[in-house]
Design a protein around this motif. Structure first.
Motif, short mmCIF file in Angstrom:
data_model
loop_
_atom_site.label_atom_id
_atom_site.label_comp_id
_atom_site.label_asym_id
_atom_site.label_seq_id
_atom_site.Cartn_x
_atom_site.Cartn_y
_atom_site.Cartn_z
N ASP A 230 5.15 -14.88 -22.29
CA ASP A 230 5.68 -15.37 -21.01
C ASP A 230 4.90 -16.58 -20.53
O ASP A 230 4.39 -16.63 -19.42
CB ASP A 230 5.66 -14.26 -19.95
N ARG A 231 4.83 -17.58 -21.40
CA ARG A 231 4.06 -18.79 -21.07
C ARG A 231 4.61 -19.53 -19.86
O ARG A 231 3.86 -20.19 -19.15
CB ARG A 231 4.05 -19.72 -22.29
N ASP A 232 5.93 -19.42 -19.62
CA ASP A 232 6.50 -20.14 -18.48
C ASP A 232 6.47 -19.33 -17.19
O ASP A 232 6.90 -19.80 -16.14
CB ASP A 232 7.93 -20.59 -18.78
N GLY A 233 5.97 -18.09 -17.26
CA GLY A 233 5.77 -17.29 -16.06
C GLY A 233 7.02 -16.85 -15.35
O GLY A 233 6.97 -16.49 -14.17
N ASP A 234 8.16 -16.79 -16.07
CA ASP A 234 9.41 -16.38 -15.41
C ASP A 234 9.65 -14.88 -15.50
O ASP A 234 10.70 -14.39 -15.07
CB ASP A 234 10.60 -17.15 -15.98
N GLY A 235 8.70 -14.14 -16.05
CA GLY A 235 8.85 -12.69 -16.16
C GLY A 235 9.68 -12.24 -17.33
O GLY A 235 9.90 -11.05 -17.51
N VAL A 236 10.13 -13.19 -18.15
CA VAL A 236 10.96 -12.88 -19.32
C VAL A 236 10.20 -13.28 -20.57
O VAL A 236 9.76 -14.42 -20.69
CB VAL A 236 12.31 -13.63 -19.25
N SER A 237 10.04 -12.35 -21.50
CA SER A 237 9.19 -12.61 -22.67
C SER A 237 9.86 -12.08 -23.93
O SER A 237 9.34 -11.20 -24.61
CB SER A 237 7.81 -11.98 -22.51
N GLY A 238 11.02 -12.59 -24.24
CA GLY A 238 11.75 -12.13 -25.41
C GLY A 238 10.99 -12.38 -26.70
O GLY A 238 10.25 -13.35 -26.83
N ARG A 239 11.21 -11.51 -27.66
CA ARG A 239 10.59 -11.68 -28.97
C ARG A 239 11.54 -11.16 -30.05
O ARG A 239 12.37 -10.30 -29.79
CB ARG A 239 9.26 -10.95 -29.05
N ASP A 381 11.96 -6.14 -23.01
CA ASP A 381 11.54 -4.87 -22.40
C ASP A 381 12.35 -4.68 -21.13
O ASP A 381 12.23 -5.42 -20.17
CB ASP A 381 10.04 -4.93 -22.08
N MET A 382 13.20 -3.65 -21.14
CA MET A 382 14.08 -3.40 -20.01
C MET A 382 13.55 -2.31 -19.08
O MET A 382 14.27 -1.84 -18.20
CB MET A 382 15.48 -3.04 -20.51
N GLY A 383 12.29 -1.91 -19.28
CA GLY A 383 11.65 -0.98 -18.37
C GLY A 383 12.08 0.45 -18.58
O GLY A 383 12.91 0.77 -19.44
N PRO A 384 11.54 1.35 -17.78
CA PRO A 384 11.85 2.78 -17.95
C PRO A 384 13.28 3.14 -17.62
O PRO A 384 13.79 4.18 -18.06
CB PRO A 384 10.87 3.46 -16.98
N GLU A 431 27.37 -2.00 -12.23
CA GLU A 431 26.45 -0.94 -12.64
C GLU A 431 25.54 -1.41 -13.77
O GLU A 431 24.36 -1.07 -13.81
CB GLU A 431 27.23 0.31 -13.05
N ALA A 432 26.09 -2.17 -14.71
CA ALA A 432 25.27 -2.67 -15.81
C ALA A 432 24.12 -3.53 -15.29
O ALA A 432 22.98 -3.41 -15.74
CB ALA A 432 26.14 -3.45 -16.79
N ILE A 433 24.41 -4.40 -14.33
CA ILE A 433 23.36 -5.25 -13.75
C ILE A 433 22.32 -4.40 -13.02
O ILE A 433 21.11 -4.61 -13.16
CB ILE A 433 23.98 -6.27 -12.79
N LEU A 434 22.78 -3.42 -12.27
CA LEU A 434 21.88 -2.61 -11.44
C LEU A 434 20.97 -1.70 -12.27
O LEU A 434 19.96 -1.21 -11.75
CB LEU A 434 22.70 -1.77 -10.46
N TRP A 435 21.29 -1.49 -13.54
CA TRP A 435 20.41 -0.70 -14.40
C TRP A 435 19.29 -1.54 -15.01
O TRP A 435 18.36 -1.00 -15.59
CB TRP A 435 21.22 -0.05 -15.53
N HIS A 436 19.36 -2.85 -14.88
CA HIS A 436 18.34 -3.70 -15.48
C HIS A 436 16.98 -3.47 -14.83
O HIS A 436 16.84 -3.51 -13.61
CB HIS A 436 18.71 -5.18 -15.34
N GLY A 437 15.99 -3.21 -15.66
CA GLY A 437 14.61 -3.11 -15.18
C GLY A 437 13.72 -3.97 -16.05
O GLY A 437 14.20 -4.81 -16.81
N GLY A 438 12.42 -3.79 -15.98
CA GLY A 438 11.51 -4.55 -16.82
C GLY A 438 11.72 -6.04 -16.65
O GLY A 438 11.67 -6.58 -15.54
N GLU A 439 12.00 -6.74 -17.75
CA GLU A 439 12.21 -8.18 -17.69
C GLU A 439 13.48 -8.55 -16.94
O GLU A 439 13.64 -9.71 -16.53
CB GLU A 439 12.27 -8.75 -19.11
N GLY A 440 14.38 -7.61 -16.75
CA GLY A 440 15.61 -7.88 -16.01
C GLY A 440 15.54 -7.53 -14.54
O GLY A 440 16.51 -7.71 -13.81
N ALA A 441 14.36 -7.04 -14.09
CA ALA A 441 14.25 -6.56 -12.71
C ALA A 441 14.43 -7.68 -11.69
O ALA A 441 15.07 -7.48 -10.64
CB ALA A 441 12.91 -5.87 -12.50
N ARG A 442 13.89 -8.86 -11.96
CA ARG A 442 14.02 -9.97 -11.00
C ARG A 442 15.48 -10.35 -10.82
O ARG A 442 15.95 -10.57 -9.69
CB ARG A 442 13.22 -11.17 -11.47
#
Length: 465
Positions: A230-239, A381-384, A431-442
Motif C-alpha cells: 500500500d505504497r500510495d496509502g489508499d488502504g488498498v493493497s492488491g497482490r 483482503d476483504m476482512g472478517p 448488499e454486495a457493497i455493504l458486505w465489503h470489509g478490509g480493503e473495501g471498508a472505505r
C-alpha cells in the motif's frame, strides 16, 4: 449428439464486428472515467455482443469469423452434455452435477431459483491445515470438494445446509437495511466425520463470458497494479496469487476462480471436470475418490483418462469464444453520475475499469482489444466480514480475487435470480457493497454516506454493466 435448433440460431446470430477507436498499447490499464462515453458500451472491445435477452451470456465473440463457428458449436455440445447419462459411463460415481450446464445455466452463475429453491446452488471446498503446506491439504476422507451426488452403490459425500442470521444496519440518512450472515453445516455425511480442523469454503458458480479476454491480459499489466505494501496509502493493497501450473510444475500467475487459484483457463476447466463431474483428463488423470472411499475406488475403471485432450481443448476453446454483452444506457444522466460516484467512492481501486489484451495467436479475434471488465484480477483482503478462513495457493483465508463486474446488470434476465459474492449471500448490488470489509471498508463507508438518490445512481451504473 446433435445440437439443438436454438444453438444453431445462437451461433448464426452472433454479434457483428465493431470497429474500435485507436487503442492504447497492449496491457495498458486505465481507471479514470472516460472522455468518450459512447465507447463505454463496448465492454469487450470489438468482441462485444449486442443482446439483452435471456441468451445474452452465451453469444459468440462479436468479431468471430463465421468459418470458426463450427468450433464453438462443437464445444457447446460438450459443455451441455449429460456425462452421467453418457453411453460409456465416463462420469465418476461422486459428483456435484451431470454436466457443465447444470451449474452454469445459459453460461451464467447458478440455475434459476424456481428450479432449485430459494438459494443458489453451492459447492463446498475442503482442506485441513498442514505445517508443511501453507495452503493446507485435502481433507483426508472427503478430498478437496464435497460431492453431494452419488450412485446407487456409492453414497454421496453429504449435503450442505445454510442458515442465516439477520444483520441490521443503517445508512447515514437513516435508511435501514438488512444483510444475511450465512452459517454452513454439512449433513448426511456418507463416510464418517470430517476432520475436526476442516476448513470449509462455500462457492457459487461464476458466469463464463469474457474468459478468453481475461486470459489475454498480459501478466505484466496485472502485476503493474499490485501494491502489496500500500505504497500510495489508499488502504488498498492488491497482490497476485501464485499457483502451480499442472503443465510446468512451476508457480504462475493465478487469474481464474474466486481466489485466482488457477493460472490458465484450460486448467480451470480440467479441474472442474475432475472435481465437479468426476471426469479424469490428461491434466487431472487421478480419480476424485479418496483412499477411504472403497466403493468409489472400486467403480473407477483402471484405464486412461475419461476425457481426451481434444475434448478438453474444445471445451476450453468454447469458453474462450463467448463474447461479453454490451453495456446499456451509457449516456443516461443517472448512469453517468453513478459512474463518477463509483470512482469517488474508491470502488475502482480494485474494480479496474480497462485493459488492452495482448496478441493471441490462435484466436486473433481476442488480440489487442480494449476491454472494460472492472477487475484487477488481484487478491484483496476483504476482512472478517467475507472471510472463509481457508487459504488457497498464496491467498489467505480473508483474501478474494476481484470479480469482474461486466455483464452483471443482465444477471436477473439470464439466470432469473440475483445472488452475488462468492457464496451468493448478497441479493442485490447494495448488499454486495455493504458486505465489503478490509480493503473495501472505505468504499463501503463512502457508499453508506451517500444520499438515497446518489446510492440509486451508483447502483444504476452497476446495472448498466
Amino acid at each position: 449428439m446433435k445440437a439443438s435448433w436454438w444453438l444453431t440460431a445462437l451461433l448464426l446470430t452472433a454479434g457483428a464486428p465493431r470497429q474500435e477507436n485507436a487503442a492504447p498499447a497492449p496491457g495498458a490499464a486505465v481507471s479514470e472515467v472516460p472522455g468518450r462515453p459512447d465507447d463505454e458500451a463496448l465492454a469487450g472491445g470489438g468482441t462485444t455482443v449486442f443482446d439483452v435477452s435471456h441468451n445474452a451470456y452465451g453469444r459468440a465473440l462479436g468479431n468471430l469469423a463465421p468459418t470458426r463457428w463450427y468450433q464453438m458449436r462443437e464445444g457447446k455440445v460438450l459443455f451441455m452434455r449429460d456425462w452421467a447419462a453418457h453411453e460409456e459411463g465416463l462420469a465418476g460415481p461422486l459428483t456435484n452435477a451431470a454436466g457443465c450446464g447444470s451449474c452454469h445455466f445459459k453460461d451464467g452463475r447458478g440455475r434459476p431459483l424456481p428450479d432449485v429453491g430459494p438459494e443458489a446452488p453451492l459447492l463446498v471446498r475442503l482442506s485441513v491445515p498442514a505445517k508443511d503446506a501453507p495452503a493446507g491439504r485435502h481433507e483426508p476422507v472427503y478430498g478437496v470438494q464435497l460431492n453431494d451426488r452419488g450412485t446407487a452403490d456409492v453414497p454421496a459425500e453429504g449435503t450442505v445446509q445454510v442458515s442465516y442470521t439477520d444483520v441490521k444496519g443503517m445508512y447515514a440518512d437513516g435508511t435501514p437495511y438488512t444483510l444475511r450472515q450465512p452459517r454452513y453445516r454439512i449433513n448426511q455425511l456418507g463416510y464418517g466425520k470430517l476432520a475436526p480442523e476442516v476448513m470449509l469454503s462455500p462457492r457459487i458458480p461464476s458466469q463464463l463470458f469474457g474468459l478468453g479476454l481475461l486470459a489475454a491480459i498480459p501478466d505484466e499489466a496485472i502485476h503493474a497494479l499490485a501494491d502489496a505494501d500500500d505504497r500510495d496509502g489508499d488502504g488498498v493493497s492488491g497482490r497476485p496469487n501464485r499457483v502451480v501450473s499442472v503443465h510446468s510444475g512451476k508457480a504462475e500467475l493465478g487469474r481464474f476462480g474466486w481466489k485466482a487459484n488457477q493460472p490458465t483457463l484450460e486448467q480451470q476447466v480440467a479441474s472442474a471436470f475432475s472435481e465437479d463431474l468426476g471426469l479424469t483428463s490428461p491434466l487431472y488423470p487421478e480419480s476424485n475418490c479418496t483412499a477411504k472411499q472403497a466403493g468409489c475406488m472400486t467403480r473407477v475403471a483402471a484405464r486412461g483418462p475419461a476425457l481426451s485432450r481434444h475434448v478438453l481443448e474444445r471445451t476450453t476453446l468454447y469458453l474462450r469464444l463467448i463474447g461479453v454483452p454490451a453495456r446499456r444506457d451509457v449516456l443516461e444522466p443517472t448512469v453517468m453520475k453513478g459512474q463518477v460516484l463509483f470512482q469517488q467512492a474508491g470502488c475502482a481501486a480494485c474494480h479496474q475499469r480497462e485493459f488492452t489484451t495482448g496478441t493471441v495467436e490462435d484466436v486473433p479475434e481476442l488480440s489487442n482489444q480494449r476491454i472494460r471488465p472492472y477487475t484487477d484480477l488481484l487478491l484483496h483482503d476483504m476482512g472478517p466480514e467475507l472471510a472463509d478462513g481457508r487459504p488457497d495457493g498464496e491467498a489467505s483465508g480473508t483474501e478474494w480475487r476481484t470479480p469482474p463486474l461486466w455483464g452483471l446488470g443482465l444477471l436477473e434476465t439470464v439466470n432469473r435470480q440475483v445472488r452475488m459474492l462468492h457464496d451468493g449471500r448478497a441479493r442485490s448490488f447494495e448488499e454486495a457493497i455493504l458486505w465489503h470489509g478490509g480493503e473495501g471498508a472505505r468504499a463501503r463507508e463512502r457508499f453508506k454516506a451517500l444520499g438515497k438518490a446518489e446510492r440509486e445512481a451508483l447502483v444504476a451504473f452497476l446495472r448498466s454493466l
